[in-house]
Design a protein around this motif. Structure first.
Motif, PDB file in Angstrom:
ATOM      1  N   SER A 101     -21.996 -21.076 -32.104  1.00  0.00           N
ATOM      2  CA  SER A 101     -22.871 -22.594 -31.642  1.00  0.00           C
ATOM      3  C   SER A 101     -22.394 -22.913 -29.882  1.00  0.00           C
ATOM      4  O   SER A 101     -21.223 -23.006 -29.776  1.00  0.00           O
ATOM      5  CB  SER A 101     -22.667 -23.790 -33.127  1.00  0.00           C
ATOM      6  N   ILE A 102     -23.032 -23.533 -29.960  1.00  0.00           N
ATOM      7  CA  ILE A 102     -23.735 -24.259 -28.370  1.00  0.00           C
ATOM      8  C   ILE A 102     -24.092 -25.295 -28.394  1.00  0.00           C
ATOM      9  O   ILE A 102     -24.850 -25.882 -28.717  1.00  0.00           O
ATOM     10  CB  ILE A 102     -24.221 -23.959 -27.323  1.00  0.00           C
ATOM     11  N   SER A 103     -22.761 -26.730 -27.262  1.00  0.00           N
ATOM     12  CA  SER A 103     -22.877 -27.896 -27.671  1.00  0.00           C
ATOM     13  C   SER A 103     -23.569 -28.706 -26.562  1.00  0.00           C
ATOM     14  O   SER A 103     -24.171 -27.405 -25.671  1.00  0.00           O
ATOM     15  CB  SER A 103     -22.479 -29.133 -27.693  1.00  0.00           C
ATOM     16  N   ASN A 104     -24.226 -29.906 -26.807  1.00  0.00           N
ATOM     17  CA  ASN A 104     -25.130 -30.123 -24.858  1.00  0.00           C
ATOM     18  C   ASN A 104     -23.864 -30.365 -24.120  1.00  0.00           C
ATOM     19  O   ASN A 104     -23.022 -30.301 -24.350  1.00  0.00           O
ATOM     20  CB  ASN A 104     -25.567 -31.968 -25.624  1.00  0.00           C
ATOM     21  N   ILE A 105     -24.520 -30.421 -22.884  1.00  0.00           N
ATOM     22  CA  ILE A 105     -23.208 -30.686 -21.873  1.00  0.00           C
ATOM     23  C   ILE A 105     -22.893 -32.348 -22.038  1.00  0.00           C
ATOM     24  O   ILE A 105     -24.514 -32.572 -21.737  1.00  0.00           O
ATOM     25  CB  ILE A 105     -23.806 -29.412 -20.718  1.00  0.00           C
ATOM     26  N   HIS A 106     -21.696 -32.209 -21.716  1.00  0.00           N
ATOM     27  CA  HIS A 106     -21.494 -33.319 -22.169  1.00  0.00           C
ATOM     28  C   HIS A 106     -20.407 -33.959 -19.832  1.00  0.00           C
ATOM     29  O   HIS A 106     -19.493 -33.405 -19.917  1.00  0.00           O
ATOM     30  CB  HIS A 106     -20.686 -34.298 -23.082  1.00  0.00           C
ATOM     31  N   THR A 107     -20.819 -35.232 -19.789  1.00  0.00           N
ATOM     32  CA  THR A 107     -19.737 -36.020 -18.542  1.00  0.00           C
ATOM     33  C   THR A 107     -18.812 -36.764 -18.231  1.00  0.00           C
ATOM     34  O   THR A 107     -18.293 -37.422 -17.066  1.00  0.00           O
ATOM     35  CB  THR A 107     -20.876 -36.395 -17.825  1.00  0.00           C
ATOM     36  N   SER A 108     -18.095 -36.269 -20.132  1.00  0.00           N
ATOM     37  CA  SER A 108     -16.979 -37.371 -20.076  1.00  0.00           C
ATOM     38  C   SER A 108     -16.012 -36.305 -20.842  1.00  0.00           C
ATOM     39  O   SER A 108     -16.675 -35.900 -21.922  1.00  0.00           O
ATOM     40  CB  SER A 108     -16.869 -38.849 -20.949  1.00  0.00           C
ATOM     41  N   ILE A 109     -14.388 -36.557 -20.703  1.00  0.00           N
ATOM     42  CA  ILE A 109     -13.640 -35.302 -21.733  1.00  0.00           C
ATOM     43  C   ILE A 109     -14.445 -36.485 -22.825  1.00  0.00           C
ATOM     44  O   ILE A 109     -13.485 -35.379 -23.673  1.00  0.00           O
ATOM     45  CB  ILE A 109     -12.224 -35.820 -20.931  1.00  0.00           C
ATOM     46  N   GLU A 118     -16.723 -32.652 -14.092  1.00  0.00           N
ATOM     47  CA  GLU A 118     -16.281 -33.931 -15.626  1.00  0.00           C
ATOM     48  C   GLU A 118     -17.482 -33.652 -16.716  1.00  0.00           C
ATOM     49  O   GLU A 118     -18.710 -34.475 -16.468  1.00  0.00           O
ATOM     50  CB  GLU A 118     -17.350 -35.164 -14.436  1.00  0.00           C
ATOM     51  N   GLN A 119     -18.139 -32.230 -16.448  1.00  0.00           N
ATOM     52  CA  GLN A 119     -18.542 -31.241 -17.359  1.00  0.00           C
ATOM     53  C   GLN A 119     -18.565 -30.277 -17.888  1.00  0.00           C
ATOM     54  O   GLN A 119     -17.420 -29.138 -17.534  1.00  0.00           O
ATOM     55  CB  GLN A 119     -19.833 -30.644 -16.338  1.00  0.00           C
ATOM     56  N   TYR A 120     -18.601 -31.353 -19.581  1.00  0.00           N
ATOM     57  CA  TYR A 120     -18.010 -30.359 -20.672  1.00  0.00           C
ATOM     58  C   TYR A 120     -19.132 -29.888 -21.470  1.00  0.00           C
ATOM     59  O   TYR A 120     -20.273 -30.307 -21.599  1.00  0.00           O
ATOM     60  CB  TYR A 120     -16.990 -30.926 -21.246  1.00  0.00           C
ATOM     61  N   ALA A 121     -18.697 -28.417 -22.461  1.00  0.00           N
ATOM     62  CA  ALA A 121     -19.692 -28.480 -23.425  1.00  0.00           C
ATOM     63  C   ALA A 121     -18.234 -27.394 -24.162  1.00  0.00           C
ATOM     64  O   ALA A 121     -17.245 -27.263 -24.195  1.00  0.00           O
ATOM     65  CB  ALA A 121     -20.360 -27.174 -22.643  1.00  0.00           C
ATOM     66  N   SER A 136     -15.583 -34.067 -28.417  1.00  0.00           N
ATOM     67  CA  SER A 136     -15.861 -34.995 -29.554  1.00  0.00           C
ATOM     68  C   SER A 136     -17.496 -34.845 -30.192  1.00  0.00           C
ATOM     69  O   SER A 136     -17.630 -34.095 -31.392  1.00  0.00           O
ATOM     70  CB  SER A 136     -14.665 -36.231 -30.076  1.00  0.00           C
ATOM     71  N   ILE A 137     -17.598 -35.272 -29.593  1.00  0.00           N
ATOM     72  CA  ILE A 137     -19.658 -35.261 -29.845  1.00  0.00           C
ATOM     73  C   ILE A 137     -19.485 -33.945 -29.733  1.00  0.00           C
ATOM     74  O   ILE A 137     -20.757 -33.737 -30.284  1.00  0.00           O
ATOM     75  CB  ILE A 137     -20.196 -36.444 -29.228  1.00  0.00           C
ATOM     76  N   ALA A 138     -19.386 -33.075 -28.204  1.00  0.00           N
ATOM     77  CA  ALA A 138     -19.828 -31.595 -27.993  1.00  0.00           C
ATOM     78  C   ALA A 138     -18.981 -31.253 -29.653  1.00  0.00           C
ATOM     79  O   ALA A 138     -19.991 -30.304 -29.757  1.00  0.00           O
ATOM     80  CB  ALA A 138     -18.915 -31.702 -26.737  1.00  0.00           C
ATOM     81  N   TYR A 139     -18.565 -31.095 -30.276  1.00  0.00           N
ATOM     82  CA  TYR A 139     -17.445 -30.395 -31.538  1.00  0.00           C
ATOM     83  C   TYR A 139     -18.686 -30.922 -32.303  1.00  0.00           C
ATOM     84  O   TYR A 139     -18.877 -29.795 -33.399  1.00  0.00           O
ATOM     85  CB  TYR A 139     -16.105 -31.180 -31.645  1.00  0.00           C
TER      86      TYR A 139
END
Length: 788
Positions: A510-518, A412-415, A522-525
């Motif tokens: 460019s690199i987004s933050n790490i998020h814990t939900s799929i 459950e970790q995405y970027a 959209s926020i990471a993008y």
């Protein structure tokens, strides 16, 4: 029956029948071939075996003869023997003692070479022989060593006084008990000139019985005879009686080795020979041809028997396998006929029918698979675009949609990573024969595969194209440890460096933050998009992390940016006067203060870029470039500035523009200064000329006075006057006075003293001297010429 077979001529059973018949004929062909090859192989093996054994014998003989050649060298170059042979010591008191010393040396050689049977040196002038420890007459040497009815004393003397080259010859040898032995003798002749009779001969004997053991081993193997020949084909050693065949053959045994056939003792025989490596000897074996072909005949009979057995067995197996192998084919044809509308025509080949049916099935399967793959690629790309932009269909859960697109996530970790491909002219130029669109697709394919391979080595990554960029969804593997932005940056740097090194493809990432939900993809993008915009400040080909930008935003952000009016005016002034170094220093200071020290925000960076463009427009307007012929180039430079995407690009572009503008202005200033100086010099010259013409009557007027009048050194003033007029200042004053003197001479009837005073000369002599210098005659003579 024949008509039935003809109709089924393309049937597989007919094909098999002819194939099996061909198989039956194959053993016959193979038998003939094997028989021929076997004979050739046997002959080759015999040749190889004889050659190998001959080489062994050659090694033994060469080892034995090497001591002979070495001893011959030592004897020939013995200093005492050389002195005897080539110096005139005969008749001297030391002559007999010299013979004795040589004999003693030979005795020492005898100790060093025990394998040598005997040796001596025959000295022709005194008919004596030098033996190990003894000095004998020539007759005594013959009696002691060679006495034999078949080899007389005259024959021996003829051999000793010959002028032949060193060689091996067959020679009899008497043992201590008087028995006669066959030996090999090496004879070399001592002479100072090849055209003169030799002074003597060196004879070295080796017993032939020592070499016969090696020759007999070869004889036992081949069943033939073994001989050792010298260069005249004389038999030196033989496994038979050598006196029966003093000369073996008239054939020239050329080369290091060879083989030939010749009649020998009434039967066809095969001769093998090999040359010694250390002498001119040749070793020969003679083998009856019947021995060779006896083995070949045995092989031929074995081949015939194998052919007969193959034909009998093949006939039985042909009938059995024809019946057994055709049954499965009949079943396959029956199956295909029941599943397809196509039928097997009478006379058609069953295998072709089966292959045709299988090919149709495989093609249909491949086409279906390709269509599914194409659709799945497009569908997955569309799914990932909607997933990144938060536009998914809420009726279908994401977890259910992922398997349909061959996607799976492990944790459950995405970027999200965004890749912007910069200008890649080097990559495009390295690809030939493709359109620009094909090159762009190839570039996208390479980047996608490289990034996916590097990301999937540690975690899970999926690439897709979105908004003229490439996006990669990263899912960290469930390894029991939380995902790390540092690790993600490291993998990104690895991909960026690999693409740059191998393919000359340069990327901004460019690199987004790490998020814990799929759902938060959209926020990471959006974070990656926001970070990519900071390329304006950080520059191209960088790796921009949203996390780092976010931390900087939490700090105190300045309310403006550093670009005061006085600094702008300084920059414009430096451009006007052409001071490139100071203008560049001012520009670098502006960029460093805003990007490295104060770290202005993205909106303020855009404002600063507009202000810098405005400054350049103002400077060009005040300088006047926009009103001249170069205005087209200036406007193009302004357009390049407005098209810059990053502050670094604008900084580089502004630096180049500053250099060009300053260079032009500096050239204009230098040109203006040259013009002003020229005008000033012209004015000064005119003033000097006017002063001289007004004051030429003054006798005190000279170069020093003129210098004081114009507040300049007389030498420098004279130099400037010469540069402008081409003549010296003193010459000009004298010419003016002479012109005035000529006018007075022509117009008034006055004396020369009065004329000299009126034109500024101190006395009449000065007038006469200078007048004659410039006119070539005296004033009086000039007056006479004028009156006439």
């Amino acid at each position: 029956m024949l008509n039935s077979i003809w109709r089924k001529r393309r049937s597989v059973i007919i094909t098999w029948l002819f194939s099996y018949v061909a198989v039956l004929l194959l053993p016959i062909v193979i038998g003939v071939f094997v028989n021929r090859e076997s004979n050739a192989a046997l002959e080759e093996e015999i040749h190889r075996a004889n050659d190998a054994l001959l080489k062994q014998v050659r090694e033994v003989i060469d080892n034995e003869l090497e001591s002979v050649l070495r001893l011959n060298t030592e004897i020939t170059w013995n200093t005492k023997l050389q002195e005897l042979m080539f110096t005139n010591i005969r008749g001297q008191d030391s002559y007999q003692y010299s013979l004795y010393e040589i004999a003693m040396d030979f005795k020492m050689y005898k100790t060093f070479y025990p394998q040598i049977t005997d040796f001596y040196v025959y000295y022709t002038p005194d008919d004596i022989g030098l033996m190990p420890g003894f000095v004998r007459s020539g007759k005594d040497v013959y009696e002691e060593v060679h006495n034999n009815p078949d080899f007389s004393y005259d024959d021996w003397q003829t051999l000793m006084t010959s002028s032949k080259k060193p060689s091996f010859v067959p020679l009899v040898y008497r043992g201590l008990n008087g028995s006669i032995h066959q030996s090999i003798a090496h004879i070399s002749y001592l002479t100072s000139d090849v055209n003169t009779k030799p002074e003597g001969a060196v004879v070295i004997l080796i017993d032939g019985s020592k070499l016969l053991s090696a020759l007999q081993n070869v004889q036992l193997f081949s069943g033939g005879e073994v001989l050792v020949l010298n260069k005249e084909n004389q038999i030196l050693l033989s496994t038979l009686e050598t006196n029966q065949h003093p000369v073996l053959t008239n054939r020239v045994l050329s080369g290091d080795s060879g083989f030939f056939q010749e009649n020998y003792k009434g039967q066809d025989s095969e001769f093998y020979y090999i040359a010694s490596k250390k002498s001119d000897l040749k070793i020969v074996t003679i083998m009856p041809s019947a021995l060779v072909w006896q083995k070949a005949i045995n092989v031929r009979w074995i081949t015939y028997i194998s052919i007969i057995l193959s034909i009998l067995g093949g006939s039985l197996l042909t009938f059995f396998f024809l019946k057994k192998n055709y049954n499965p084919i009949k079943q396959l044809i029956h199956t295909f006929k029941s599943e397809s509308a196509e039928q097997l025509n009478d006379g058609s080949n069953e295998f072709q029918f089966i292959q045709h049916m299988i090919s149709n099935t495989v093609n249909e399967k491949e086409q279906a698979k390709i269509r599914l793959q194409q659709q799945n690629h497009l569908l997955r790309s569309n799914f990932m675009n909607r997933l990144l932009k938060g536009r998914l269909d809420n009726q279908i859960p994401i977890e259910d949609a992922l398997p349909a697109f061959e996607m799976h996530f492990d944790s459950e970790q995405y970027a999200v990573l965004l890749f912007y491909v910069e200008a890649n002219d080097q990559f495009f130029s390295s690809i030939n024969g493709k359109s620009d669109n094909e090159k762009a697709k190839l570039l996208q394919f390479i980047v996608s595969n490289v990034v996916e391979d590097i990301m999937n080595a540690r975690h899970i990554g999926y690439m897709t194209e979105i908004d003229d960029m490439l996006a990669c969804i990263i899912n960290f593997r469930d390894t029991g440890q939380a995902g790390s932005l540092a690790e993600l940056r490291q993998m990104t740097e690895e991909a960026q460096q690999f693409l740059k090194t191998k393919f000359q493809i340069e990327l901004t990432v460019s690199i987004s933050n790490i998020h814990t939900s799929i759902v938060d993809l959209s926020i990471a993008y959006k974070e990656s998009v926001d970070a990519m915009e900071y390329k304006l400040i950080m520059g191209r080909k960088e790796i921009i992390s949203f996390h780092e930008i976010q931390n900087e935003a939490l700090n105190e952000i300045p309310q403006g940016y550093y670009y005061p009016l006085q600094v702008e005016q300084q920059l414009i002034n430096f451009l006007k006067i052409g001071e490139y170094d100071r203008a560049k220093e001012t520009l670098d200071n502006i960029v460093d203060r805003n990007l490295k020290i104060n770290q202005i925000s993205l909106p303020l960076a855009r404002c600063l870029m507009f202000d810098l463009v405005s400054t350049m427009v103002k400077a060009l307007h005040e300088i006047g470039d926009t009103q001249e012929e170069s205005s087209g180039g200036s406007l193009k430079e302004i357009e390049k500035l407005t098209a810059c995407e990053t502050m670094q690009d604008m900084h580089e572009q502004l630096t180049e523009m500053l250099k060009e503008v300053c260079s032009n202005n500096l050239a204009k200033r230098k040109s203006t200064l040259v013009q002003i100086r020229h005008q000033d010099l012209q004015t000064l010259t005119q003033n000097i000329v006017r002063f001289i013409q007004e004051n030429y009557q003054d006798a005190d007027m000279n170069i020093s006075m003129i210098g004081l009048r114009f507040d300049m050194k007389s030498t420098y003033l004279s130099k400037l006057f010469r540069e402008q007029t081409g003549e010296g200042l003193l010459d000009y004053m004298n010419k003016v006075r002479i012109v005035k003197a000529k006018e007075l001479i022509e117009s008034q009837n006055i004396t020369m003293n009065e004329i000299s005073s009126l034109v500024g000369f101190s006395d009449v002599n000065a007038l006469i001297r200078i007048f004659k210098k410039y006119e070539g005659v005296t004033p009086g003579k000039y007056k006479e010429m004028y009156l006439k």
